[in-house]
Motif scaffolding. Sequence first.
Motif, PDB file in Angstrom:
ATOM      1  N   ALA A   6       0.072  -1.467  -0.085  1.00  0.00           N
ATOM      2  CA  ALA A   6      -0.031  -0.074  -0.325  1.00  0.00           C
ATOM      3  C   ALA A   6       0.801   1.101  -0.152  1.00  0.00           C
ATOM      4  O   ALA A   6       0.650   2.584  -0.636  1.00  0.00           O
ATOM      5  N   GLY A 117      -6.960  -1.011  -2.183  1.00  0.00           N
ATOM      6  CA  GLY A 117      -6.238  -0.614  -0.790  1.00  0.00           C
ATOM      7  C   GLY A 117      -6.872  -2.664  -0.095  1.00  0.00           C
ATOM      8  O   GLY A 117      -6.150  -3.155   0.562  1.00  0.00           O
ATOM      9  N   PRO A 174      -5.253   4.340  -0.508  1.00  0.00           N
ATOM     10  CA  PRO A 174      -5.058   2.349  -0.376  1.00  0.00           C
ATOM     11  C   PRO A 174      -4.558   1.760   0.922  1.00  0.00           C
ATOM     12  O   PRO A 174      -4.737   1.053   1.128  1.00  0.00           O
ATOM     13  N   LEU A 175      -3.875   2.752   1.393  1.00  0.00           N
ATOM     14  CA  LEU A 175      -3.386   2.277   2.897  1.00  0.00           C
ATOM     15  C   LEU A 175      -4.400   2.051   3.313  1.00  0.00           C
ATOM     16  O   LEU A 175      -4.025   1.096   4.766  1.00  0.00           O
ATOM     17  N   VAL A 178      -6.159  -0.918   3.397  1.00  0.00           N
ATOM     18  CA  VAL A 178      -5.226  -2.144   3.458  1.00  0.00           C
ATOM     19  C   VAL A 178      -5.436  -2.237   5.128  1.00  0.00           C
ATOM     20  O   VAL A 178      -5.397  -3.478   5.773  1.00  0.00           O
TER      21      VAL A 178
END
Length: 243
Positions: A6, A117, A174-175, A178
């Motif tokens: 990510a 993510g 995306p971080l 995830v």
Amino acid sequence: MAVFVALGAFLMTLAGGWTAQRVTDRRHLVLGLAGGLMLGVVGLDLLPEALHAADREVFGVPAALLLFVAGFLLAHLVERTLAARQAAHGGGEHNHRAPEVGLTAAAAMVGHSAMDGVAIGAAFQVGGGMGASVALAVIAHDFADGFNTFTITSLYGNARRRAIGMLVADACAPLLGVLSTVFVHIPEPVLGGYLGLFGGVLLYLAAAEILPEAHHEHPARSTLLFTVAGAAFIWLVVGVSGG
């Protein structure tokens, strides 16, 4: 590992936004390659794994395939809704000055990046090979996302600081996606259904947005070769990782 991937998506999104201000004549090659990577992941890895994980059928059709079609249609519906909103705000005019349309489109990209993510985290729950291949497609796609997020926000008359703000939000999404999967185990049938849905969305983005854009101004053989190379590379990845 998923978090590190990510972070790669974060950096690639920022790189896409930076490139949007620099690249001129080579953009079609980058998008052509990204489209090939996305197509390869969907057809050669993502969909087969979704069919394996979600093995139940609904009226004689595998549930993963139904969700695959639903994902494609969902992406199409969102894209058409944004297009209708753009037209309602004068998006068809030559000056394209409807700032809220640009922000809406960019916000949709941020939401999609968050789901990217989630897809990375879910794929790593299946296995390292699956996670690596999905991560590759997502990272390639996030470059295009960053490129388009900055471009679209700016195109509709938003200030540069707003375009940069949307780019940073798109990079961080995306971080967050995830992290939402790190401490949660997704049941295999649910995981298969989600991968099918995400595959449909990814295929729509590749077929209806990334590849047409790649060939719009440069219908060159080199663009097509980059697309084929991207799909072939995923085939190699799937073969080396044992599927």
